[in-house]
Design a protein around this motif. Sequence first.
Motif, short mmCIF file in Angstrom:
data_model
loop_
_atom_site.label_atom_id
_atom_site.label_comp_id
_atom_site.label_asym_id
_atom_site.label_seq_id
_atom_site.Cartn_x
_atom_site.Cartn_y
_atom_site.Cartn_z
N SER A 301 0.84 -1.19 0.00
CA SER A 301 0.00 0.00 0.00
C SER A 301 0.88 1.25 0.00
O SER A 301 0.61 2.23 -0.72
N TYR A 303 3.95 1.39 -1.19
CA TYR A 303 4.59 1.48 -2.51
C TYR A 303 3.65 2.15 -3.52
O TYR A 303 4.08 2.97 -4.34
N ARG A 304 2.36 1.80 -3.45
CA ARG A 304 1.39 2.40 -4.37
C ARG A 304 1.30 3.91 -4.12
O ARG A 304 1.29 4.71 -5.07
N ASP A 305 1.21 4.29 -2.85
CA ASP A 305 1.10 5.72 -2.51
C ASP A 305 2.32 6.50 -3.00
O ASP A 305 2.20 7.65 -3.44
N LYS A 307 4.15 5.60 -5.50
CA LYS A 307 4.33 5.32 -6.93
C LYS A 307 5.68 4.64 -7.23
O LYS A 307 6.37 4.98 -8.18
N ASP A 331 -1.86 -5.28 -9.34
CA ASP A 331 -0.78 -4.32 -9.12
C ASP A 331 0.17 -4.28 -10.31
O ASP A 331 0.37 -5.26 -11.02
#
Length: 395
Positions: A301, A303-305, A307, A331
């Motif tokens: 989560s 890592y997604r935030d 980018k 993902d």
Amino acid sequence: MMMVENIKCPGCGSSDIEIFYEALNVPVHSCLMMSSREDAENFPRGDVILGFCGDCGFIFNTAFDPSRSSYSAAYEDQQSYSSTFNSFAEKLAKDLIKKFNLKNKNIVEIGCGKGDFLALMCELGDNNGVGIDPACVKERLKSSAAERIMVIDDYYSEKYADYTGDFVVCRHTLEHIPNTAEFLGTLRSGIGDKLETRILFEIPETIRVLREKAFWDIYYEHCSYFTPCSLGRLFRNCRFDVLDMYLEYDDQYLLIEAGPSQVKPEKKHPLEESIDELRKEVDRFGENVGSSLDSWRNRFSGYRDEKKKIAVWGSSSKCVAFLTALHLEDDNLRIVDVNPNRHGKFIPGAAKEVHSPDSLREYNPDVVIVMNPIYEDEIRSMLADLKLKPRLFSV
């Protein structure tokens, strides 16, 4: 843990079975490579519901359906593209040849994969070999001993019980067998009165999985999970003397050396834990594996935030179980593997395409997740050669 009814242990026949872990709707195979994303997305799924036998310590998938197993030439589990693995395999082969005087002998390997280890045993000891495995591809067996090796592309059964040789090897196959006692009993019957025959089995070691809360090491095609306790009991119950038992490959692999006995042996090996000790490990896993899952979910989560560009190194069973358990199918990850036979294919379930390590030059990941820590040094070296400096995390 939850008690269940009408389920018997495949190892000892006991009904004292407790459920302690579930992973639902997972791919029924991890190493069958798909040629299209659509086929990978629509790959058959099943449930993993692990049960613990309170009598013998055996751990098994109570929901396993053997009719869904399909091992063929498309099953791609070859590890010999790794220098780390090759060093281990060569040392093991040399040690076995020396210990059991395997020179000019007949070697049988049950579940020989693509035949790499059998070829090594035949090359180093001038031995003859028989390999039994429906996934073996004789054309890929590049060995100076190839002419001395017979390949049988079939499952081991009573039909091949006469193929015992002087030494029997079975590496990373028993964990795929649901009826473990029946399987080992077939081998023992085939050996008969040839009491000089020696065997080696190698399987994943499950206490490490329990202690590390390694949910990525639990997948559908592994229907049977062994610790020294349950493995030793199984072999003795099938009239094998346990000659030695030990851990290898960063303690990930459990190896057992055995010989046929005319009676059921009673002596335990010093490595074997008690049922009570194993039950405590099972209880702790059941209580704490959720925190391991949550920790990895939170990491992704983040890592997604941020980018971040993520690469997962290793595309076989651990990777499939890891992505499936964490629901990372959607993902934006790049999957890489050193095995060229996997490149351009898609892994079951998550339907991610497998790329070569060289593809990371243009992808330039921020983070690389290493699916097996024993390969971390090898991977760091390859990344350095690619002039890349991502952060590395090993599961």
